[in-house]
Design a protein around this motif. Structure first.
Motif, mmCIF file in Angstrom:
data_model
loop_
_atom_site.group_PDB
_atom_site.id
_atom_site.type_symbol
_atom_site.label_atom_id
_atom_site.label_comp_id
_atom_site.label_asym_id
_atom_site.label_seq_id
_atom_site.Cartn_x
_atom_site.Cartn_y
_atom_site.Cartn_z
ATOM 1 N N GLU A 120 7.228 -1.564 -13.161
ATOM 2 C CA GLU A 120 6.333 -1.739 -14.309
ATOM 3 C C GLU A 120 5.016 -2.373 -13.894
ATOM 4 N N ARG A 121 5.082 -3.322 -12.974
ATOM 5 C CA ARG A 121 3.846 -3.961 -12.502
ATOM 6 C C ARG A 121 2.973 -2.961 -11.754
ATOM 7 N N VAL A 122 3.580 -2.082 -10.998
ATOM 8 C CA VAL A 122 2.815 -1.107 -10.221
ATOM 9 C C VAL A 122 2.209 -0.035 -11.130
ATOM 10 N N THR A 123 3.024 0.516 -12.013
ATOM 11 C CA THR A 123 2.596 1.666 -12.813
ATOM 12 C C THR A 123 1.842 1.280 -14.076
ATOM 13 N N GLY A 124 2.149 0.094 -14.627
ATOM 14 C CA GLY A 124 1.530 -0.334 -15.870
ATOM 15 C C GLY A 124 2.362 -0.049 -17.102
ATOM 16 N N TYR A 125 3.574 0.481 -16.935
ATOM 17 C CA TYR A 125 4.442 0.721 -18.087
ATOM 18 C C TYR A 125 5.904 0.680 -17.633
ATOM 19 N N HIS A 126 6.797 0.563 -18.605
ATOM 20 C CA HIS A 126 8.223 0.557 -18.291
ATOM 21 C C HIS A 126 8.671 1.982 -17.983
ATOM 22 N N ALA B 260 -8.070 19.877 -19.678
ATOM 23 C CA ALA B 260 -7.292 18.800 -19.083
ATOM 24 C C ALA B 260 -6.495 19.318 -17.889
ATOM 25 N N ASP B 261 -6.002 18.385 -17.098
ATOM 26 C CA ASP B 261 -5.229 18.703 -15.899
ATOM 27 C C ASP B 261 -3.769 18.957 -16.278
ATOM 28 N N PRO B 262 -3.255 20.176 -16.080
ATOM 29 C CA PRO B 262 -1.857 20.434 -16.443
ATOM 30 C C PRO B 262 -0.843 19.708 -15.557
ATOM 31 N N LEU B 263 -1.298 19.170 -14.426
ATOM 32 C CA LEU B 263 -0.395 18.421 -13.556
ATOM 33 C C LEU B 263 -0.501 16.915 -13.785
ATOM 34 N N TYR B 264 -1.276 16.496 -14.773
ATOM 35 C CA TYR B 264 -1.271 15.082 -15.144
ATOM 36 C C TYR B 264 0.119 14.728 -15.680
ATOM 37 N N ARG B 265 0.568 13.520 -15.431
ATOM 38 C CA ARG B 265 1.948 13.115 -15.704
ATOM 39 C C ARG B 265 2.403 13.445 -17.118
ATOM 40 N N ARG B 266 1.584 13.161 -18.132
ATOM 41 C CA ARG B 266 2.003 13.420 -19.506
ATOM 42 C C ARG B 266 2.112 14.912 -19.794
ATOM 43 N N PRO C 278 0.805 -1.232 0.000
ATOM 44 C CA PRO C 278 0.000 0.000 0.000
ATOM 45 C C PRO C 278 0.836 1.280 0.000
ATOM 46 N N ARG C 279 2.104 1.174 0.388
ATOM 47 C CA ARG C 279 2.962 2.355 0.390
ATOM 48 C C ARG C 279 3.241 2.858 -1.027
ATOM 49 N N LEU C 280 3.010 1.989 -2.017
ATOM 50 C CA LEU C 280 3.208 2.381 -3.411
ATOM 51 C C LEU C 280 1.894 2.808 -4.074
ATOM 52 N N GLY C 281 0.872 3.006 -3.266
ATOM 53 C CA GLY C 281 -0.465 3.282 -3.796
ATOM 54 C C GLY C 281 -0.543 4.495 -4.705
ATOM 55 N N ASP C 282 0.276 5.516 -4.452
ATOM 56 C CA ASP C 282 0.219 6.720 -5.290
ATOM 57 C C ASP C 282 0.615 6.441 -6.731
ATOM 58 N N TYR C 283 1.322 5.332 -6.965
ATOM 59 C CA TYR C 283 1.895 5.067 -8.286
ATOM 60 C C TYR C 283 1.135 4.005 -9.088
ATOM 61 N N THR C 284 0.056 3.511 -8.550
ATOM 62 C CA THR C 284 -0.642 2.413 -9.220
ATOM 63 C C THR C 284 -1.456 2.913 -10.412
ATOM 64 N N GLY C 285 -1.412 2.119 -11.490
ATOM 65 C CA GLY C 285 -2.255 2.376 -12.649
ATOM 66 C C GLY C 285 -2.013 3.711 -13.325
ATOM 67 N N LEU C 286 -0.768 4.086 -13.515
ATOM 68 C CA LEU C 286 -0.480 5.399 -14.106
ATOM 69 C C LEU C 286 -0.899 5.493 -15.566
ATOM 70 N N THR C 287 -1.108 4.379 -16.233
ATOM 71 C CA THR C 287 -1.538 4.418 -17.626
ATOM 72 C C THR C 287 -3.060 4.481 -17.768
ATOM 73 N N ASP C 288 -3.774 4.356 -16.669
ATOM 74 C CA ASP C 288 -5.238 4.455 -16.693
ATOM 75 C C ASP C 288 -5.614 5.929 -16.591
ATOM 76 N N VAL C 289 -5.787 6.578 -17.732
ATOM 77 C CA VAL C 289 -5.977 8.029 -17.763
ATOM 78 C C VAL C 289 -7.216 8.449 -16.986
ATOM 79 N N GLU C 290 -8.341 7.770 -17.210
ATOM 80 C CA GLU C 290 -9.579 8.161 -16.541
ATOM 81 C C GLU C 290 -9.465 8.019 -15.032
ATOM 82 N N LEU C 291 -8.834 6.919 -14.590
ATOM 83 C CA LEU C 291 -8.641 6.722 -13.149
ATOM 84 C C LEU C 291 -7.792 7.839 -12.562
ATOM 85 N N ARG C 292 -6.666 8.142 -13.217
ATOM 86 C CA ARG C 292 -5.751 9.143 -12.671
ATOM 87 C C ARG C 292 -6.371 10.539 -12.725
#
Length: 275
Positions: free
Chosen positions: A88-94, A159-165, A13-27
């Motif tokens: 990669e498993r946590v974030t969904g990408y390399h 869109a959110d200017p602080l979104y990762r992309r 759970p300590r890595l929770g902030d980084y989960t599913g970073l490729t799921d745009v709608e979720l993030r």
């Protein structure tokens, strides 16, 4: 100084902030609601820290610990060391850039406060209406930072200017240009008028003037308004603008990508902004 904490469970759970970073709608739903954003890569993490954003945590692979040593030594947040495979498993990408940091968002100022004389010399503003592509928004912010725009206003559906992309494409420029989100667009054009701005809508209307003519008018305070990628500005926004402006083009091309158009307009109106 932060202690490196080795994590070997992707479900930790300590890595929770980084989960599913490729799921745009979720993030898009999660990050503003939880008051966080993700900074990716050495340069962006450093720029976020230098801009005063507080780190919640950092996750990186072993090969990046020395590169980020000074950041780790100064961190008061936990720093998690993981393998590239686990990242990669946590974030969904390399994670090519090897390091990610979860940063705490700052409260956004009111638009009127951002435009007020007490906020400093704000004489050139960019307004982005309903731009939904994060890469375009990030590029536009980079243009704004590079070409002297004093502040950026976003409509509610932007869109959110602080979104990762967006942050990555802007190379961290989103951290250095004051910005906020409008709440009642296009009625909020009145805030610009009350602050003494002329609003110029970039469009292809029959009444639009060439960009050079706008520059020649040398408005002391100028707000450039740009529309969404597909349809451009809404009729309501066009009706509220003080003037309509076009970028003259050749070869039968009628318009530019919104990020490219913003770069042209920002550069051309630098003189107007510093008159």
């Amino acid at each position: 100084m932060a202690e490196l904490i080795t994590v070997d469970d992707p479900d930790d759970p300590r890595l929770g902030d980084y989960t599913g970073l490729t799921d745009v709608e979720l993030r898009r739903r999660r990050e503003p609601a939880e008051g966080l954003f993700i900074a990716e890569g050495e340069k962006v993490i450093r720029r976020a820290g230098n801009a005063g954003y507080r780190m919640r945590s950092m996750m990186l692979s072993a090969k990046w610990t020395e590169v980020m040593r000074d950041v780790i030594d100064e961190a008061t947040a936990p720093v998690y060391e993981v393998t590239p495979a686990l990242a990669e498993r946590v974030t969904g990408y390399h994670v090519h850039r090897g390091a990610l940091a979860s940063m705490q968002r700052k409260p956004l100022p009111e638009a009127g406060t951002l435009l007020s004389p007490e906020a400093g010399s704000v004489r050139r503003v960019a307004v982005f209406e309903d731009i939904v592509d994060h890469a375009n928004l990030g590029a536009a912010f980079r243009n704004a930072a590079a070409l002297g725009v004093d502040a950026v206003l976003l409509t509610p559906r932007c869109a959110d200017p602080l979104y990762r992309r967006a942050v990555k494409v802007s190379m961290g420029s989103v951290f250095h240009v004051p910005w906020t989100r409008l709440t009642s667009w296009p009625k909020d054009v009145r805030l610009l008028r009350e602050a003494g701005f002329t609003t110029a809508a970039l469009c292809l209307s029959d009444t639009s003037i060439p960009l050079d003519e706008l520059v020649a008018r040398r408005h002391e305070k100028l707000a450039l308004v740009f529309g969404t990628e597909g349809d451009g500005l809404t009729p309501e926004a066009l009706a509220e603008a003080d003037t309509h402006v076009r970028i003259p083009m050749d070869a039968g091309v009628d318009s530019l990508n919104v990020a490219a158009a913003s770069a042209v307009a920002f550069y051309a109106t630098r003189a107007a902004g510093t008159a």
